[in-house]
Design an enzyme around this catalytic site. Sequence first.
Site, PDB file in Angstrom:
ATOM      1  N   ALA A   1       0.841  -1.193   0.000  1.00  0.00           N
ATOM      2  CA  ALA A   1       0.000   0.000   0.000  1.00  0.00           C
ATOM      3  C   ALA A   1       0.875   1.241   0.000  1.00  0.00           C
ATOM      4  CB  ALA A   1      -0.920  -0.014   1.219  1.00  0.00           C
ATOM      5  N   ASN A   2       0.276   2.419   0.083  1.00  0.00           N
ATOM      6  CA  ASN A   2       1.041   3.658   0.232  1.00  0.00           C
ATOM      7  C   ASN A   2       0.261   4.607   1.139  1.00  0.00           C
ATOM      8  OD1 ASN A   2      -0.662   5.534  -1.437  1.00  0.00           O
ATOM      9  ND2 ASN A   2      -0.167   4.033  -3.024  1.00  0.00           N
ATOM     10  N   ARG A   3       0.833   5.764   1.413  1.00  0.00           N
ATOM     11  CA  ARG A   3       0.281   6.661   2.432  1.00  0.00           C
ATOM     12  C   ARG A   3      -0.848   7.568   1.952  1.00  0.00           C
ATOM     13  NH1 ARG A   3       3.386   6.266   6.869  1.00  0.00           N
ATOM     14  NH2 ARG A   3       5.584   5.731   6.580  1.00  0.00           N
TER      15      ARG A   3
END
Length: 226
Positions: free
Chosen positions: A33-35
């Site tokens: 995932a990412n932020r």
Amino acid sequence: ADVPSPYRPLAGRRIVITSGPTHEPIDPVRYIANRSSGKQGHAIAAAAAAAGAEVLLVAGPVNLPDPYGVTVVHVETAREMLAAVKAALPADAAVMAAAVADWRVASEGGQKIKKDGSGKPPSLEFVENPDILATVGHDEALRPKLLVGFAAETQNVLENAQSKLVRKRADWIVANDVSAETGIMGGDANTVRIITASGIEDWPSMDKQEVATRLVRRIADFLGGL
Ligand code: CTP
Ligand code: CA
């Protein structure tokens, strides 16, 4: 009778928006995932709906409510996001605000990866995900009248954003600096520049709602009245 009618410059327009991160599975219990919080993309969807547009929002996994007056398609992976965007087009405008994962694991395991007792971690092989913005930009049948991309950069913001404008055939790129010093990712404020073929506009730092309102106004000006 004296209720003022709201200003709805996007009445009769269809707008497709992507927002949030994507999750790319590693095995049944893990993902990459990412932020991205989805705050900016969701704010644009809400502002476009408030301006009278028919809005289709393709949202990755976020902790945000569906914006009022917006049709939302919830997806997880980049490939699902691409399929949902293609199904939603054509449109008058598209705004690709999602932080699409650049890579996915080459072969998603059907079973949870187990430690094998050797102390040696598994290695994962990655493949590149489809580029949704570039796919739409290069397909005349899908391309909206106005195609807007984002560029999340930690360095050389302008150069990188300009090359994305050309490479992906976007009409505008909203560039933002997501380096640690500015600490924007996930926050409520944003400092952006709008890059078009005819120049660069620097916008002052403002909250993501305000960026959304201004961007929607600019989109309405571009599309003009019906
Ligand atoms: N984008 C997309 N599909 C991808 C990757 C990016 O549609 N697989 C879109 C984003 O939604 C954004 C624009 O492309 O509108 C730029 O995303 P960004 O991550 O900044 O660019 P990349 O081309 O992925 O390059 P890099 O991450 O290496 O800087
Ligand atoms: Ca990327």
